[in-house]
Design an enzyme around this catalytic site. Structure first.
Site, short mmCIF file in Angstrom:
data_model
loop_
_atom_site.label_atom_id
_atom_site.label_comp_id
_atom_site.label_asym_id
_atom_site.label_seq_id
_atom_site.Cartn_x
_atom_site.Cartn_y
_atom_site.Cartn_z
N ASP A 171 40.87 -47.97 39.36
CA ASP A 171 41.37 -48.98 38.49
C ASP A 171 41.55 -50.04 39.60
O ASP A 171 42.44 -50.22 40.54
CB ASP A 171 42.53 -48.95 37.65
CG ASP A 171 42.81 -50.07 36.73
OD1 ASP A 171 42.42 -51.24 37.18
OD2 ASP A 171 43.32 -49.77 35.80
N HIS A 202 38.72 -49.89 35.61
CA HIS A 202 39.52 -50.36 34.55
C HIS A 202 38.66 -50.84 33.53
O HIS A 202 37.30 -51.35 33.68
CB HIS A 202 40.03 -52.06 34.96
CG HIS A 202 41.03 -52.50 34.15
ND1 HIS A 202 42.40 -52.42 34.18
CD2 HIS A 202 40.96 -53.60 33.42
CE1 HIS A 202 43.04 -53.03 33.57
NE2 HIS A 202 42.18 -53.90 32.79
#
Length: 233
Positions: A171, A202
């Site tokens: 992420d 993400h």
């Protein structure tokens, strides 16, 4: 252009929260608050709400940025719109926003007559899922790639209802040290479950756009459905 169809009174008497609401056929098995990303109550969030309604839940997607400007939608695949969305998040009052979540919970329970309520949040909404678990009496919360949770571990003692967190290990908005802090702070918490998604970034469970990873999204969503079936109904 607004995509909401309902207004929910704010707790502070300061106005009404626009929300996209989808009612299931028959008596709801429970309610699910679908907490948007930074991009508004867009087509992807509405699709998620529609999906929960098709499973028998009363679904509500409140417009988080309504105090700044109601009805905004941004395309995460367009860099200039992505940056505008970040600007809205930076100006968002998260403490006041969690009061708006409380208002939605109360409205669902008292006005709509649905006693059990869960929340599923994405990105900024993943942080709000954590906050809801710590600050409200919601029955269960799920956060996908929540940002800033490592900065709120001092609130973990207040989490009294089940919380599920989906964490992609690559992420770009939650670096490895933040993920490490989350695991160290929450792995032994009896109410918290964390699933890691190796190598994913993400936004992997977004309904629409280039960020989605079908296999990982399906796995995370299956886990979410089972979790909420257990704790909400």
């Amino acid at each position: 252009m607004t995509t909401t169809n309902t207004e929910i009174p704010a707790l502070d008497g300061d106005g009404k929260i626009p929300a996209y609401v989808v009612k299931p056929e028959g008596t709801p098995r429970g309610a699910i608050i679908v907490q948007q990303e930074i991009f508004g109550v867009d087509a992807g969030i509405r699709k998620k709400a529609d999906g929960w309604a098709s499973k028998g839940y009363f679904a509500v997607a409140p417009d988080t940025f309504w105090r700044q400007q109601p009805g905004i939608e941004f395309d995460p695949d367009k860099p200039e719109e992505f940056q505008k969305a970040v600007g809205y998040m930076m100006k968002h009052d998260f403490d006041l926003g969690i009061r708006d979540i409380e208002a939605v919970i109360h409205w669902v329970q008292r006005e709509m007559g649905v006693p059990k309520v869960g929340l599923v949040g994405f990105c900024m909404g993943g942080k709000i899922a954590y906050m809801a678990a710590a600050r409200t009496d919601i029955d269960a919360s799920v956060g996908y790639y929540g940002v800033g949770i490592d900065q709120m571990l001092n609130e973990k003692h207040a989490i009294a209802r089940p919380l599920l967190l989906h964490v992609p290990t690559a992420d770009g908005f939650v670096p490895p040290e933040a993920q490490k802090a989350m695991h160290e702070g929450l792995d032994d918490h009896p109410k918290v479950t964390i699933y890691d998604y190796e190598g994913l970034d993400h936004g992997f469970a977004a309904e629409l756009g280039s960020r989605r990873d079908d296999a990982a999204a399906s796995l995370a969503d299956e886990r979410t459905v089972a979790f909420l079936a257990e704790h909400v109904g």
